[in-house]
Motif scaffolding. Structure first.
Motif, PDB file in Angstrom:
ATOM      1  N   LEU A   1      57.479  54.505  53.063  1.00  0.00           N
ATOM      2  CA  LEU A   1      57.726  54.351  51.629  1.00  0.00           C
ATOM      3  C   LEU A   1      56.444  54.567  50.833  1.00  0.00           C
ATOM      4  CD1 LEU A   1      60.045  51.198  51.710  1.00  0.00           C
ATOM      5  CD2 LEU A   1      60.735  53.535  51.223  1.00  0.00           C
ATOM      6  N   LEU A   2      55.330  54.049  51.372  1.00  0.00           N
ATOM      7  CA  LEU A   2      54.035  54.232  50.711  1.00  0.00           C
ATOM      8  C   LEU A   2      53.660  55.709  50.651  1.00  0.00           C
ATOM      9  CD1 LEU A   2      51.470  52.937  49.495  1.00  0.00           C
ATOM     10  CD2 LEU A   2      50.564  52.812  51.823  1.00  0.00           C
ATOM     11  N   MET A   3      54.017  56.482  51.686  1.00  0.00           N
ATOM     12  CA  MET A   3      53.726  57.910  51.671  1.00  0.00           C
ATOM     13  C   MET A   3      54.506  58.613  50.559  1.00  0.00           C
ATOM     14  SD  MET A   3      54.388  60.830  54.579  1.00  0.00           S
ATOM     15  CE  MET A   3      56.146  60.792  54.231  1.00  0.00           C
ATOM     16  N   PHE A   4      55.774  58.248  50.376  1.00  0.00           N
ATOM     17  CA  PHE A   4      56.559  58.848  49.303  1.00  0.00           C
ATOM     18  C   PHE A   4      55.995  58.472  47.930  1.00  0.00           C
ATOM     19  CE2 PHE A   4      60.065  58.595  52.606  1.00  0.00           C
ATOM     20  CZ  PHE A   4      59.980  59.941  52.926  1.00  0.00           C
ATOM     21  N   LEU A   5      55.545  57.230  47.807  1.00  0.00           N
ATOM     22  CA  LEU A   5      54.876  56.810  46.578  1.00  0.00           C
ATOM     23  C   LEU A   5      53.614  57.643  46.348  1.00  0.00           C
ATOM     24  CD1 LEU A   5      54.286  54.938  44.171  1.00  0.00           C
ATOM     25  CD2 LEU A   5      53.313  53.297  45.788  1.00  0.00           C
ATOM     26  N   SER A   6      52.885  57.925  47.411  1.00  0.00           N
ATOM     27  CA  SER A   6      51.652  58.709  47.307  1.00  0.00           C
ATOM     28  C   SER A   6      51.940  60.143  46.881  1.00  0.00           C
ATOM     29  CB  SER A   6      50.912  58.701  48.643  1.00  0.00           C
ATOM     30  OG  SER A   6      50.540  57.391  48.994  1.00  0.00           O
ATOM     31  N   ILE A   7      53.076  60.693  47.317  1.00  0.00           N
ATOM     32  CA  ILE A   7      53.456  62.039  46.886  1.00  0.00           C
ATOM     33  C   ILE A   7      53.693  62.062  45.378  1.00  0.00           C
ATOM     34  CG2 ILE A   7      55.256  63.807  47.064  1.00  0.00           C
ATOM     35  CD1 ILE A   7      55.584  63.006  50.002  1.00  0.00           C
TER      36      ILE A   7
ATOM     37  N   PHE B   1      45.594  49.971  51.107  1.00  0.00           N
ATOM     38  CA  PHE B   1      46.365  50.193  52.330  1.00  0.00           C
ATOM     39  C   PHE B   1      45.692  51.114  53.341  1.00  0.00           C
ATOM     40  CE2 PHE B   1      49.506  49.237  48.990  1.00  0.00           C
ATOM     41  CZ  PHE B   1      50.037  48.084  49.539  1.00  0.00           C
ATOM     42  N   VAL B   2      44.522  51.642  52.995  1.00  0.00           N
ATOM     43  CA  VAL B   2      43.752  52.436  53.957  1.00  0.00           C
ATOM     44  C   VAL B   2      42.389  51.806  54.188  1.00  0.00           C
ATOM     45  CG1 VAL B   2      42.701  54.678  54.435  1.00  0.00           C
ATOM     46  CG2 VAL B   2      44.974  54.578  53.415  1.00  0.00           C
ATOM     47  N   LEU B   3      41.585  51.706  53.142  1.00  0.00           N
ATOM     48  CA  LEU B   3      40.224  51.193  53.293  1.00  0.00           C
ATOM     49  C   LEU B   3      40.195  49.703  53.603  1.00  0.00           C
ATOM     50  CD1 LEU B   3      38.461  53.132  50.383  1.00  0.00           C
ATOM     51  CD2 LEU B   3      38.806  53.823  52.764  1.00  0.00           C
ATOM     52  N   PHE B   4      41.160  48.930  53.101  1.00  0.00           N
ATOM     53  CA  PHE B   4      41.217  47.495  53.356  1.00  0.00           C
ATOM     54  C   PHE B   4      42.186  47.128  54.475  1.00  0.00           C
ATOM     55  CE2 PHE B   4      39.662  45.857  48.938  1.00  0.00           C
ATOM     56  CZ  PHE B   4      38.413  46.383  49.229  1.00  0.00           C
TER      57      PHE B   4
ATOM     58  N   ILE C   1      46.286  58.811  52.312  1.00  0.00           N
ATOM     59  CA  ILE C   1      47.430  57.998  52.744  1.00  0.00           C
ATOM     60  C   ILE C   1      48.450  58.864  53.482  1.00  0.00           C
ATOM     61  CG2 ILE C   1      49.433  56.707  51.924  1.00  0.00           C
ATOM     62  CD1 ILE C   1      47.694  55.611  49.678  1.00  0.00           C
ATOM     63  N   THR C   2      48.742  60.033  52.936  1.00  0.00           N
ATOM     64  CA  THR C   2      49.712  60.938  53.560  1.00  0.00           C
ATOM     65  C   THR C   2      49.224  61.424  54.912  1.00  0.00           C
ATOM     66  OG1 THR C   2      50.415  61.662  51.346  1.00  0.00           O
ATOM     67  CG2 THR C   2      51.066  63.024  53.213  1.00  0.00           C
ATOM     68  N   CYS C   3      47.951  61.786  55.000  1.00  0.00           N
ATOM     69  CA  CYS C   3      47.397  62.305  56.260  1.00  0.00           C
ATOM     70  C   CYS C   3      47.373  61.235  57.353  1.00  0.00           C
ATOM     71  CB  CYS C   3      45.991  62.854  56.027  1.00  0.00           C
ATOM     72  SG  CYS C   3      45.956  64.394  55.091  1.00  0.00           S
ATOM     73  N   THR C   4      46.995  60.011  57.000  1.00  0.00           N
ATOM     74  CA  THR C   4      46.965  58.953  58.012  1.00  0.00           C
ATOM     75  C   THR C   4      48.364  58.662  58.546  1.00  0.00           C
ATOM     76  OG1 THR C   4      47.079  57.280  56.242  1.00  0.00           O
ATOM     77  CG2 THR C   4      44.899  57.849  57.095  1.00  0.00           C
ATOM     78  N   TYR C   5      49.375  58.784  57.693  1.00  0.00           N
ATOM     79  CA  TYR C   5      50.752  58.570  58.158  1.00  0.00           C
ATOM     80  C   TYR C   5      51.183  59.695  59.101  1.00  0.00           C
ATOM     81  CZ  TYR C   5      55.808  57.966  58.162  1.00  0.00           C
ATOM     82  OH  TYR C   5      57.112  57.797  58.548  1.00  0.00           O
ATOM     83  N   ILE C   6      50.804  60.931  58.781  1.00  0.00           N
ATOM     84  CA  ILE C   6      51.218  62.074  59.587  1.00  0.00           C
ATOM     85  C   ILE C   6      50.467  62.112  60.924  1.00  0.00           C
ATOM     86  CG2 ILE C   6      51.212  64.603  59.703  1.00  0.00           C
ATOM     87  CD1 ILE C   6      51.682  64.601  56.671  1.00  0.00           C
TER      88      ILE C   6
END
Length: 334
Positions: free
Chosen positions: A49-55, A278-281, A32-37
């Motif tokens: 926000l989802l990236m911060f949740l992933s952290i 949020f990535v695969l689907f 999730i973090t890599c796809t956002y970056i």
């Protein structure tokens, strides 16, 4: 109330299952973090926000994997450190999960993007600051430590020897968990109702829209996600809540191997569940990942074929041929 604090035994198969769950959550949070970056056009506010949740979920997966892998038996220094990290990350995960729901509610239902964006600073202050303050207070007051797996699965949390351990279990997680159970379903139900009303208002125009099928497919997928987000959150977290309530009732059922395993998976699988949703689907992200995988596979096949040609004694391969399989050429083709 947990009068005879008998240690809950954690079996090897439970360790293996929970460690696999931690690994999947770790990989999911990283993805999730890599796809956002990597993809700048996907950097929307909700995905930020989802990236911060992933952290937060990433920190949880790392700390929980260390705890369940070691199975603490006393208040050692690494027990306290692991308990502090998992307490901070787990509580932060609750806050970021609710923050995403609040942002979507204001953005979609209230149609006020400016207000939603203005809350970003407060989301950071609350979602990082409150868990940090609670964790620091718990460490300074020596509340974090060995809990005999009363409401954990091998890892450390609130010391079961503390006289006010129930109060600190509430402050460091359970009270925020209960609030999330109430807040998330309400917010997402309101969002779903708003979306349904908007669709109903435009339903008479759908037959004349050229891309109505695509639009309807995307909206139905978004609608399913709105339903799944609170359901998955509750389905994962309810087992730890149940064990907490059983501990308050001093019930031996809290030591059930099945319940302990479900508790371990539920606390550690959140990052993987978010990645699946949020990535695969999510078609734009999934399509790009598949294109990268296919490109890598073609590159591997191309390199292996070039290697076999170069090793053949009957073919004199020119030096210039080697440049075709270079990483630079592959990256340009991709």
């Amino acid at each position: 109330m947990a009068s005879g604090n008998q240690t809950t035994e954690v079996y090897v198969y439970e360790q293996v299952v929970i460690l696999i769950s931690c690994a999947l959550s770790f990989l999911g949070s990283i993805l999730i973090t890599c796809t956002y970056i990597i993809w700048t056009d996907l950097r929307t506010r909700p995905r930020k926000l989802l990236m911060f949740l992933s952290i937060a979920d990433l920190l949880s997966a790392i700390s929980y994997s260390y705890g369940v892998g070691k199975i603490f038996q006393s208040n050692s220094w690494d027990c306290i450190l692991q308990g502090a990290i998992s307490t901070f990350a787990n509580t932060s995960s609750f806050f970021w999960t609710v923050a995403i729901a609040i942002y979507l509610y204001i953005f979609i239902v209230k149609s006020n993007q400016r207000l939603a964006d203005s809350l970003m600073l407060w989301f950071h202050i609350i979602s990082w600051g409150v868990p940090l303050g609670i964790t620091v207070a718990a460490v300074c007051l020596q509340k974090i430590g060995y809990d005999a797996s009363e409401v954990s699965v091998g890892w450390c949390w609130i010391s079961i020897q503390a006289s006010d351990h129930v109060l600190w279990m509430l402050l460091t997680g359970k009270i925020w968990e209960f609030l999330a159970y109430l807040t998330l379903p309400v917010l997402y139900i309101l969002i779903k109702k708003h979306i349904h009303r908007a669709h109903a208002a435009l339903s008479e125009y759908r037959p004349i829209l050229a891309n109505s099928n695509v639009s309807q497919s995307r909206s139905s997928m978004a609608d399913r996600k709105m339903t799944l987000i609170p359901i998955i959150f509750i389905a994962l977290r309810i087992w730890s809540t149940l064990r907490f309530l059983l501990m308050l009732a001093d019930s031996p059922a809290r030591q059930s191997p099945l319940l302990v395993t479900l508790h371990g998976i539920g606390n550690t699988f959140q990052g993987a569940a978010n990645c699946i949703m949020f990535v695969l689907f999510t078609k734009p992200v999934r399509s790009r990942l598949l294109s990268i995988i296919c490109c890598c596979r073609r590159h591997t096949v191309h390199r292996s074929s070039d290697t076999s040609i170069q090793e053949s004694p009957s073919v004199d391969t020119p030096p210039a041929r080697q440049e075709d399989a270079s990483p630079r050429g592959w990256s340009e083709a991709c």
